[in-house]
Design a protein around this motif. Sequence first.
Motif, PDB file in Angstrom:
ATOM      1  N   GLY A  87       0.824  -1.199   0.000  1.00  0.00           N
ATOM      2  CA  GLY A  87       0.000   0.000   0.000  1.00  0.00           C
ATOM      3  C   GLY A  87       0.861   1.253   0.000  1.00  0.00           C
ATOM      4  N   ASP A  88       0.216   2.419   0.128  1.00  0.00           N
ATOM      5  CA  ASP A  88       0.922   3.679  -0.105  1.00  0.00           C
ATOM      6  C   ASP A  88       1.644   4.215   1.126  1.00  0.00           C
ATOM      7  OD1 ASP A  88      -1.485   4.161   1.097  1.00  0.00           O
ATOM      8  OD2 ASP A  88      -2.079   5.807  -0.219  1.00  0.00           O
ATOM      9  N   VAL A  89       2.606   3.423   1.597  1.00  0.00           N
ATOM     10  CA  VAL A  89       3.566   3.840   2.611  1.00  0.00           C
ATOM     11  C   VAL A  89       4.938   3.820   1.945  1.00  0.00           C
ATOM     12  CG1 VAL A  89       4.649   3.241   4.810  1.00  0.00           C
ATOM     13  CG2 VAL A  89       2.180   2.984   4.518  1.00  0.00           C
ATOM     14  N   SER A  90       5.779   4.800   2.262  1.00  0.00           N
ATOM     15  CA  SER A  90       7.100   4.890   1.632  1.00  0.00           C
ATOM     16  C   SER A  90       8.187   4.540   2.632  1.00  0.00           C
ATOM     17  CB  SER A  90       7.347   6.303   1.098  1.00  0.00           C
ATOM     18  OG  SER A  90       6.439   6.636   0.074  1.00  0.00           O
ATOM     19  N   LEU A  91       9.165   3.745   2.179  1.00  0.00           N
ATOM     20  CA  LEU A  91      10.335   3.398   2.973  1.00  0.00           C
ATOM     21  C   LEU A  91      11.564   3.824   2.185  1.00  0.00           C
ATOM     22  CD1 LEU A  91      10.998   0.299   5.088  1.00  0.00           C
ATOM     23  CD2 LEU A  91      12.669   0.886   3.344  1.00  0.00           C
ATOM     24  N   VAL A  92      12.429   4.592   2.820  1.00  0.00           N
ATOM     25  CA  VAL A  92      13.613   5.129   2.148  1.00  0.00           C
ATOM     26  C   VAL A  92      14.853   4.700   2.926  1.00  0.00           C
ATOM     27  CG1 VAL A  92      14.749   7.196   1.275  1.00  0.00           C
ATOM     28  CG2 VAL A  92      12.247   7.127   1.435  1.00  0.00           C
ATOM     29  N   ILE A  93      15.807   4.104   2.212  1.00  0.00           N
ATOM     30  CA  ILE A  93      17.059   3.658   2.813  1.00  0.00           C
ATOM     31  C   ILE A  93      18.196   4.433   2.156  1.00  0.00           C
ATOM     32  CG2 ILE A  93      18.573   1.702   3.284  1.00  0.00           C
ATOM     33  CD1 ILE A  93      16.095  -0.110   2.793  1.00  0.00           C
ATOM     34  N   GLY A  94      18.899   5.214   2.951  1.00  0.00           N
ATOM     35  CA  GLY A  94      20.058   5.937   2.459  1.00  0.00           C
ATOM     36  C   GLY A  94      21.334   5.231   2.867  1.00  0.00           C
ATOM     37  N   GLN A  95      22.186   4.963   1.887  1.00  0.00           N
ATOM     38  CA  GLN A  95      23.468   4.305   2.142  1.00  0.00           C
ATOM     39  C   GLN A  95      24.553   5.203   1.567  1.00  0.00           C
ATOM     40  OE1 GLN A  95      23.680   1.662   3.974  1.00  0.00           O
ATOM     41  NE2 GLN A  95      22.422  -0.049   3.301  1.00  0.00           N
ATOM     42  N   GLY A  96      25.066   6.111   2.395  1.00  0.00           N
ATOM     43  CA  GLY A  96      26.017   7.072   1.871  1.00  0.00           C
ATOM     44  C   GLY A  96      25.316   7.989   0.882  1.00  0.00           C
ATOM     45  N   GLY A  97      25.785   8.004  -0.356  1.00  0.00           N
ATOM     46  CA  GLY A  97      25.173   8.839  -1.380  1.00  0.00           C
ATOM     47  C   GLY A  97      24.117   8.137  -2.200  1.00  0.00           C
ATOM     48  N   LYS A  98      23.773   6.904  -1.871  1.00  0.00           N
ATOM     49  CA  LYS A  98      22.801   6.133  -2.647  1.00  0.00           C
ATOM     50  C   LYS A  98      21.504   5.982  -1.860  1.00  0.00           C
ATOM     51  CE  LYS A  98      24.394   2.631  -4.981  1.00  0.00           C
ATOM     52  NZ  LYS A  98      25.033   1.327  -5.341  1.00  0.00           N
ATOM     53  N   LEU A  99      20.371   6.054  -2.588  1.00  0.00           N
ATOM     54  CA  LEU A  99      19.060   5.914  -1.973  1.00  0.00           C
ATOM     55  C   LEU A  99      18.320   4.742  -2.589  1.00  0.00           C
ATOM     56  CD1 LEU A  99      17.489   9.487  -1.668  1.00  0.00           C
ATOM     57  CD2 LEU A  99      18.621   8.147   0.099  1.00  0.00           C
TER      58      LEU A  99
ATOM     59  N   GLN B 243      22.318  -4.800   4.036  1.00  0.00           N
ATOM     60  CA  GLN B 243      23.246  -4.579   5.126  1.00  0.00           C
ATOM     61  C   GLN B 243      23.182  -3.110   5.541  1.00  0.00           C
ATOM     62  OE1 GLN B 243      25.116  -7.220   6.516  1.00  0.00           O
ATOM     63  NE2 GLN B 243      23.634  -8.277   5.201  1.00  0.00           N
ATOM     64  N   VAL B 244      23.583  -2.825   6.772  1.00  0.00           N
ATOM     65  CA  VAL B 244      23.623  -1.452   7.248  1.00  0.00           C
ATOM     66  C   VAL B 244      25.045  -1.105   7.676  1.00  0.00           C
ATOM     67  CG1 VAL B 244      21.218  -1.445   7.979  1.00  0.00           C
ATOM     68  CG2 VAL B 244      23.007  -2.064   9.627  1.00  0.00           C
ATOM     69  N   SER B 245      25.336   0.197   7.660  1.00  0.00           N
ATOM     70  CA  SER B 245      26.620   0.701   8.107  1.00  0.00           C
ATOM     71  C   SER B 245      26.372   1.947   8.949  1.00  0.00           C
ATOM     72  CB  SER B 245      27.506   1.048   6.912  1.00  0.00           C
ATOM     73  OG  SER B 245      26.991   2.200   6.238  1.00  0.00           O
ATOM     74  N   GLU B 246      27.434   2.561   9.408  1.00  0.00           N
ATOM     75  CA  GLU B 246      27.283   3.787  10.182  1.00  0.00           C
ATOM     76  C   GLU B 246      26.660   4.909   9.353  1.00  0.00           C
ATOM     77  OE1 GLU B 246      31.146   4.660  11.654  1.00  0.00           O
ATOM     78  OE2 GLU B 246      31.131   3.055  13.159  1.00  0.00           O
ATOM     79  N   GLN B 247      26.743   4.795   8.024  1.00  0.00           N
ATOM     80  CA  GLN B 247      26.182   5.817   7.146  1.00  0.00           C
ATOM     81  C   GLN B 247      24.711   5.577   6.810  1.00  0.00           C
ATOM     82  OE1 GLN B 247      29.056   5.467   3.871  1.00  0.00           O
ATOM     83  NE2 GLN B 247      29.767   7.535   4.397  1.00  0.00           N
ATOM     84  N   THR B 248      24.163   4.449   7.186  1.00  0.00           N
ATOM     85  CA  THR B 248      22.796   4.098   6.797  1.00  0.00           C
ATOM     86  C   THR B 248      21.781   4.977   7.516  1.00  0.00           C
ATOM     87  OG1 THR B 248      23.451   1.797   6.433  1.00  0.00           O
ATOM     88  CG2 THR B 248      21.095   2.245   6.662  1.00  0.00           C
ATOM     89  N   ARG B 249      20.796   5.429   6.760  1.00  0.00           N
ATOM     90  CA  ARG B 249      19.667   6.189   7.297  1.00  0.00           C
ATOM     91  C   ARG B 249      18.391   5.565   6.752  1.00  0.00           C
ATOM     92  NH1 ARG B 249      20.629  12.179   5.476  1.00  0.00           N
ATOM     93  NH2 ARG B 249      21.372  11.158   3.583  1.00  0.00           N
ATOM     94  N   VAL B 250      17.379   5.457   7.592  1.00  0.00           N
ATOM     95  CA  VAL B 250      16.121   4.826   7.197  1.00  0.00           C
ATOM     96  C   VAL B 250      14.960   5.726   7.591  1.00  0.00           C
ATOM     97  CG1 VAL B 250      14.609   2.812   7.481  1.00  0.00           C
ATOM     98  CG2 VAL B 250      17.099   2.507   7.463  1.00  0.00           C
TER      99      VAL B 250
END
Length: 271
Positions: free
Chosen positions: A114-126, A195-202
């Motif tokens: 359904g219309d929920v958004s999940l965004v994973i930032g890994q450094g400069g990549k989304l 995988q996640v790192s110290e740069q990961t944002r969710v």
Amino acid sequence: MRVLVASDPGSVGRDNEDWVHADERLVAVLDGATARTETGCIHGVTWYARRLGSTVVDLAYSYSTPLPQALADAISRVAAEHQDTCDLDHPGTPSAGIGLARFRPGGLEYLVLGDVSLVIGQGGKLNIVTDDRVSRTAAAERAEADRHPIGSPGKTAALLAMKHAELAARNVPGGYWIAEADPKVVEHALTGSCQVSEQTRVAVLSDGAARAVTLGLLSWPNALDLLRAEGPTELIALVRQAEAEDPQATRWRRNKCSDDATAVYVDGFTP
């Protein structure tokens, strides 16, 4: 690990049909689908989102239970709770979009339906996981609704026609998929892991909070930056300001002036 949460009802005096749980193990954001028709249910959308949310959190908290299984079992359990009092075969039976993110040492798993958004930032990549199938249904009816300002008789009639068209496309091939009474819809969820790192944002956002991007106020990278620097409350405040400046939805076409808005932001992962 830092977990930031905000949820705000779209209208003063009305229930928030979003539901949220967020901690260092599990994030769940549910967005109850607005009911514009009869539902056949004596409980309503808010009750459904709360019951489904709390049940799926209980089931998904164990790492041994796959997220799709947790959601399918939760849908079945909630259906059993009100099948004796409500018509679960009614075309308008309460439903909700859902986004789940489960964190474990070094990684995360996710599910979106359904219309929920999940965004994973890994450094400069989304990685932007957005289920836009509902917004691609009822195209003609949606365009007609967009022609009318909020508060006009034409808008009300067009929204009702749009809702009927959406319900006809709900949980059928070629339409869109959302949690309601049939656990088989989970087969159509968007799932994955990384995988996640110290740069990961969710970030996990209901569509009311995602208006920060869908209205063109921010890009997704800028939205993540705002969430990191100022938190979900400020992201929602930005949306509310734009909505207040355009109360009839003539600049930014939308179905409601203000929608329920929920946003969760997580960073500070330990790899």
